[in-house]
Design an enzyme around this catalytic site. Structure first.
Site, PDB file in Angstrom:
ATOM      1  N   TYR A  89       6.538 -10.161   6.773  1.00 38.97           N
ATOM      2  CA  TYR A  89       6.195  -8.767   7.228  1.00 38.97           C
ATOM      3  C   TYR A  89       6.645  -8.162   8.605  1.00 38.97           C
ATOM      4  CZ  TYR A  89       3.528  -7.707   2.738  1.00 38.97           C
ATOM      5  OH  TYR A  89       2.981  -7.680   1.534  1.00 38.97           O
TER       6      TYR A  89
ATOM      7  N   ASP B 205       0.941  -1.297  -0.052  1.00 42.75           N
ATOM      8  CA  ASP B 205       0.064   0.058  -0.033  1.00 42.75           C
ATOM      9  C   ASP B 205       0.932   1.362   0.110  1.00 42.75           C
ATOM     10  OD1 ASP B 205      -2.188  -1.565   0.380  1.00 42.75           O
ATOM     11  OD2 ASP B 205      -2.153  -1.547   2.531  1.00 42.75           O
TER      12      ASP B 205
END
Lengths: 270, 270
Positions: B111, B53
């Site tokens: 992540y 994002d």
């Protein structure tokens, strides 16, 4: 009643023309004075523990100023941070005796210069590191650096524009630490090389010229023992180039324990 | 002869509208394709291992593309870095079989989400950390996070805009590491809290919603065992808010050893 406040701050120097106010504008000092004015309405002049050049960063810069504001000292940090840009943060605030001066009362200052010796620079650290992927002989750099410890005339390692009357300073400690770097680093990776230098004060560009000269030692262009001869020459032309500002960070400024200072100042008053 | 190249890169996502090309403009993919065009003259479409994002960073993102350029693979990294902006760096380039796909061939993705739990945020890390000076019960967060490990339908932790047919994914590992932070930190300092999550794939906003919900556990607003009930609900409304993008970093993408992959692909071909 006038009070004297000592504050510690960090800043990312990338966007600023250095710490100290100057005609060309945007400095860290300007931002701090504007934030104090917004908070108190006072036109205050702050006094830093020293200048930092354009693009130089600080983890532990200090400054003091006098104020008649009665805001409790423990509220200042938060109140100023709310009025400062994102790249300047006050980390501590204490009240000190009126005669305390952030520069003159300082006992030791430490700078850190960081060199990325890996093939590829780290995007998250690139504003804070010099990139030097070519081989550096860190042992030779350590050997060269040791010649600078002690009390010396550092004219060879000072800007020609230095306006100081004396170039005699004391370097108490100087060391090189290597952070071997990231997981999966290849065989040509040298890691991150941090040079820490602690002294009683530093001349204009002093750390950057020391680093620029040490890099020549690391590259094999100079022998470590030349550092001693450069010092003796007392001539800027004898040393190497001034290393880029972005790798430099004012690491910390140390004072006597505030307790000791207060004891001394009580004695002075009594 | 067409070749397939797999590259690893880091980027600071602050200035970009995410990794993947989109109508509104400036993305990491656009920058990479422009650099390849400048180098080879080819109009290449690259394929990332996944989107990130706007504002999300990457330490070890990967992408592949096919090229008829005969530039040796060991030259690509340097050649592209010279044509990329300072906040995008290729860190590795290897040639892979034509059927290799950066996303479909990936076995594990990790992540990292970073939270600064100190009173004052660190100016050098603030683009990469969520600032949360309020108390967090890290043990409770660890307990809550453990409920998410395994193969589950993660609908509760996916954006309502997810277009995936199945929300079943596997989380292999999830852990919280606390870096106690700087020298001289005061008693209210919680240090830097890093949440690492490794899985076979992630849904849109999945890590950020997991973190947003875990923060409520850390704040004492939810019990750790609610994480299990939220998972069972298969309803986005059951989970907490989506944490800010800036604390998130695509940490690494793992493949089978290229050796194994080549063996498999040799078998396929034979």
């Amino acid at each position: 009643m006038l009070r004297n406040l000592l504050m510690t701050l960090s800043y990312d120097g990338t966007r600023y023309f250095g710490f100290q106010t100057q005609p060309d504008g945007n400095t860290v000092q300007d931002q701090l004075e504007a934030a104090i004015r917004q908070l108190t309405g006072e036109e205050v002049k702050i006094h830093g523990s020293g200048r930092t050049d354009a693009g130089v960063h600080a983890r532990g810069q200090t400054f003091h100023f006098q104020t008649s504001s009665q805001i409790p000292v423990e509220r200042w940090r938060h109140a100023l941070n709310g009025r400062l840009p994102y790249d300047i943060r006050i980390t501590d605030a204490v009240e000190v005796p009126l005669e305390f001066h952030s520069r003159r009362s300082a006992k030791r200052k430490t700078y850190r210069y960081s060199i990325n010796g890996n093939r590829v620079f780290d995007v998250f650290e690139q504003p804070y590191q010099l990139h030097h992927p070519g081989y550096l002989d860190v042992m030779a750099m350590r050997e060269g650096l040791a010649y600078l410890i002690g009390t010396h005339d550092y004219t060879s390692f000072a800007s020609r524009h230095s306006t100081k009357q004396s170039h005699v300073r004391t370097i108490y400690e100087a060391r090189i630490e290597v952070d071997p770097g990231k997981e999966g680093a290849g065989s040509h990776e040298q890691g991150i090389i941090h040079i820490y230098i602690t002294g009683n004060g530093f001349l204009q560009h002093m750390v950057r010229i020391i680093v620029g000269t040490l890099l020549q030692v690391g590259e094999g262009k100079r022998l470590p023992e030349e550092m001693g001869r450069i010092l003796e020459a007392k001539d800027r032309a004898a040393a190497g180039p001034t290393a880029e500002s972005k790798g430099l960070m004012l690491w910390k400024v140390e004072y006597n324990e505030l307790r000791d200072f207060l004891a001394v100042s009580d004695n002075t008053l009594s």
